[in-house]
Design an enzyme around this catalytic site. Structure first.
Site, short mmCIF file in Angstrom:
data_model
loop_
_atom_site.label_atom_id
_atom_site.label_comp_id
_atom_site.label_asym_id
_atom_site.label_seq_id
_atom_site.Cartn_x
_atom_site.Cartn_y
_atom_site.Cartn_z
CB CYS A 162 -11.86 22.31 -24.16
SG CYS A 162 -12.15 20.84 -23.17
CG ASN A 200 -9.08 16.47 -16.34
OD1 ASN A 200 -7.90 16.20 -16.37
ND2 ASN A 200 -9.71 17.02 -17.36
CE1 TYR A 234 -22.80 46.76 -4.97
CE2 TYR A 234 -22.64 47.32 -2.63
CZ TYR A 234 -22.86 47.70 -3.94
OH TYR A 234 -23.14 49.00 -4.25
C1 LIG Z 1 -14.12 20.34 -29.83
C2 LIG Z 1 -14.33 19.95 -28.40
C3 LIG Z 1 -14.53 20.94 -27.45
C4 LIG Z 1 -14.74 20.58 -26.11
N1 LIG Z 1 -14.95 21.58 -25.20
C5 LIG Z 1 -15.14 21.25 -23.89
C6 LIG Z 1 -15.32 22.26 -22.91
O1 LIG Z 1 -15.30 23.46 -23.21
N2 LIG Z 1 -15.51 21.86 -21.62
C7 LIG Z 1 -15.51 20.56 -21.24
O2 LIG Z 1 -15.65 20.24 -20.04
N3 LIG Z 1 -15.33 19.57 -22.16
C8 LIG Z 1 -15.16 19.89 -23.47
N4 LIG Z 1 -14.96 18.89 -24.40
C9 LIG Z 1 -15.03 17.48 -23.96
C10 LIG Z 1 -13.70 16.99 -23.42
O3 LIG Z 1 -12.68 17.27 -24.32
C11 LIG Z 1 -13.82 15.48 -23.19
O4 LIG Z 1 -14.84 15.29 -22.23
C12 LIG Z 1 -12.53 14.88 -22.66
O5 LIG Z 1 -11.49 14.98 -23.60
C13 LIG Z 1 -12.76 13.39 -22.32
O6 LIG Z 1 -11.57 12.83 -21.89
P1 LIG Z 1 -11.35 11.25 -21.95
O7 LIG Z 1 -9.96 11.02 -21.49
O8 LIG Z 1 -12.46 10.58 -21.26
O9 LIG Z 1 -11.52 10.88 -23.49
P2 LIG Z 1 -10.67 11.35 -24.74
O10 LIG Z 1 -10.13 12.70 -24.53
O11 LIG Z 1 -11.53 11.11 -25.93
O12 LIG Z 1 -9.45 10.32 -24.74
C14 LIG Z 1 -9.63 8.97 -24.99
C15 LIG Z 1 -8.37 8.42 -25.63
O13 LIG Z 1 -8.52 7.02 -25.77
C16 LIG Z 1 -7.95 6.62 -27.01
N5 LIG Z 1 -8.58 5.37 -27.41
C17 LIG Z 1 -9.86 5.14 -27.78
N6 LIG Z 1 -10.07 3.83 -28.07
C18 LIG Z 1 -8.89 3.21 -27.88
C19 LIG Z 1 -8.45 1.86 -28.02
N7 LIG Z 1 -9.28 0.90 -28.41
N8 LIG Z 1 -7.16 1.57 -27.76
C20 LIG Z 1 -6.29 2.54 -27.35
N9 LIG Z 1 -6.66 3.83 -27.21
C21 LIG Z 1 -7.94 4.16 -27.47
C22 LIG Z 1 -8.28 7.79 -27.95
O14 LIG Z 1 -7.40 7.83 -29.04
C23 LIG Z 1 -8.14 9.00 -27.02
O15 LIG Z 1 -6.87 9.58 -27.08
C24 LIG Z 1 -14.73 19.22 -25.73
C25 LIG Z 1 -14.51 18.22 -26.71
C26 LIG Z 1 -14.31 18.59 -28.02
C27 LIG Z 1 -14.09 17.52 -29.05
#
Ligand SMILES: Cc1cc2nc3c(=O)[nH]c(=O)nc-3n(C[C@H](O)[C@H](O)[C@H](O)COP(=O)(O)OP(=O)(O)OC[C@H]3O[C@@H](n4cnc5c(N)ncnc54)[C@H](O)[C@@H]3O)c2cc1C
Length: 446
Positions: A42, A306, A427
């Site tokens: 984010c 999270n 308020y």
């Molecule tokens: C630019 C941006 C801004 C954002 N802003 C917000 C915000 O303001 N508010 C909000 O709530 N959310 C926001 N998000 C969304 C938030 O970042 C994601 O919802 C969150 O990171 C999801 O977490 P995750 O652990 O499910 O997945 P990810 O963070 O995508 O982590 C998954 C991990 O799994 C690994 N992986 C994938 N496939 C494999 C495999 N086959 N083998 C081994 N490892 C693998 C990847 O490399 C990655 O590190 C934003 C996202 C982006 C890109």
């Protein structure tokens, strides 16, 4: 018991930490295909815009910390390619050595997140075309901006969702001429049109060119991108950011017999269990139960990743806890505006055939007579017959986030418009009017 977690970011490491904190005698291996652990995606738009000085700042905990402080076998550049759910083995490639690995698990968590969608546009591999998801993506964009490959003046963003909007602001902050293309007739599609028009006004005030209702067909250039080709013409550009949505990383699930649901995300129950024994899923690769729609949905956000990760970790060590679902809350910044929304928009409710009504007002964030009061637009969406609150959207310069969280709490507890009026909200003139803006809106409903 041996736990394997695939994916070392928000969901995966939230789960790992719950296992570490709530159990003893277990071992955890985390297989992460990239080079980083636990970082805030984010924050990445603001690293590019320069508000956050480097990608290091968004890293919450490093691989080393997980290994040394928490005893987790946290590996990098380990990509899982398949799961054998009968033998309980994951197979993959260690990209550092090129070798394959097979690892046995007792319980497995899939926390592989999602990847940016890149349609099969002609010329999509030209240099200067990016997506934004990871730290390496961010570094590549920064290199392209600053390493002098080209003089970057014109930036085109494809997609007017939250990443597109946040990045438009950050590119403007860097002095770039920004164009946003969206095939829909509005930016910020999760808002109803009259609220999105406030975003359009702000974009135009900031000299961002909007090309709405326009469809991208491809890119033109020799080795670097020079034009974006659309159904309406060609747009000169030095850098393109594609932000048209994400898809869950669930390629190997089907083969393992894991059922996927909405938008291809892994179907989970409230304990984050999949249909396959001892396999859990959480975060952007999994579904979320939507409390207002009363069915599973796919809303990939850090807040859900999270929470779902934490709940998966607890259930993996037999500590029962359930995910209570989402109501569709989000907030984002666009220059001086804050855009907040929760629940269903009016058009979403109509699409679900819910008898819907709405009320929209303009109000001040603090007492009107107190210096520097700011205007905000509040829209409440409610069930026409029962007056049950269905959603809310607020756009304004200040105080949007706290009102959206009140609405989201009200939605979580299935409150009616009349009950909103009864809420005892804080308020004093520097903080609010005697009737909070959301109560002012609710009072208009007859
Ligand atoms: C630019 C941006 C801004 C954002 N802003 C917000 C915000 O303001 N508010 C909000 O709530 N959310 C926001 N998000 C969304 C938030 O970042 C994601 O919802 C969150 O990171 C999801 O977490 P995750 O652990 O499910 O997945 P990810 O963070 O995508 O982590 C998954 C991990 O799994 C690994 N992986 C994938 N496939 C494999 C495999 N086959 N083998 C081994 N490892 C693998 C990847 O490399 C990655 O590190 C934003 C996202 C982006 C890109």
């Amino acid at each position: 018991m041996h736990f394997i977690i695939i994916g070392g970011d928000a969901a995966g490491m939230s789960a790992a930490m719950q296992i570490v904190r709530n159990s003893t005698g277990h071992s955890i291996t985390v297989l992460e295909k990239g080079g980083n652990y636990s970082y805030g995606q984010c924050g990445l738009p603001y690293v590019i815009g320069g508000k956050i000085e480097s990608t290091n700042k968004v890293i919450a905990r490093t691989q080393k910390e997980f290994q040394e402080k928490y005893g987790i076998d946290a590996r990098v550049f380990h990509e899982v390619k398949s799961i054998d759910a009968t033998q309980k083995v994951v197979t993959g490639v260690n990209h550092s050595t090129g070798e394959t690995f097979d690892l046995a698990y007792d319980r497995l968590l899939i926390a592989t997140g999602a990847s940016p969608v890149v349609p099969n546009w002609e010329g999509k591999t030209l240099q200067g075309i990016f997506t934004l998801k990871t730290i390496p993506d961010t570094e590549e964009i920064l290199d392209y901006l600053y390493k002098g490959y080209r003089d970057i003046k014109d930036v085109t963003i494809i997609g007017g969702g939250y990443i597109g909007i946040e990045m438009a602001e950050n590119f403007v902050e860097l002095g770039k001429n920004v164009t946003i293309i969206d095939r829909n007739e509005q930016l910020a599609g999760i808002f109803d049109r009259e609220l999105a028009d406030l975003v359009h006004d702000e974009a135009m005030k900031q000299n961002i060119k909007l090309r709405l209702g326009e469809t991208v067909e491809g890119f033109i250039g020799e080795s670097f991108v020079e034009y974006v080709k659309t159904d309406k013409g060609e747009i000169k550009t030095d850098l393109v950011l594609i932000a048209v949505g994400v898809k869950p990383n669930t390629e190997f699930s089907k083969e393992a017999g894991i059922v996927t649901g909405v938008k291809g995300a892994i179907q989970v129950n409230s304990c984050m269990q999949t249909n396959v024994k001892d396999i859990f899923a959480a975060g952007d690769c999994a579904t979320q139960f939507h409390r207002i729609k009363e069915r599973d949905d796919y809303i990939p956000l850090g807040t859900h990743a999270n929470k779902q990760g934490q709940i998966a970790g607890l259930n993996m060590v037999n500590l029962h806890k359930t995910f209570k679902g989402v109501v569709g809350t989000s907030v984002m910044k666009f220059f001086d505006l804050t855009l907040g929304r929760t629940g269903l928009s009016e058009k979403e409710a109509e699409g679900l055939n819910i008898p819907v009504a709405s009320v929209a007002i303009q109000a001040r964030d603090i007492a009107g007579y107190y210096p520097d009061a700011k205007k905000m637009t509040v829209k409440l969406v409610y069930h026409k017959e029962t007056h049950k609150l269905l959603g809310g959207q607020i756009i304004g310069e200040r105080g949007v986030d706290k009102r959206i969280d009140v609405l989201s709490t009200s939605l979580f507890h299935s409150m009616t418009i009349e009950e909103l009026v009864d809420l005892d909200l804080a308020y004093a003139p520097p903080y609010n009017g005697v009737w909070d803006p959301i109560q002012q809106a609710a009072r208009r409903v007859k």
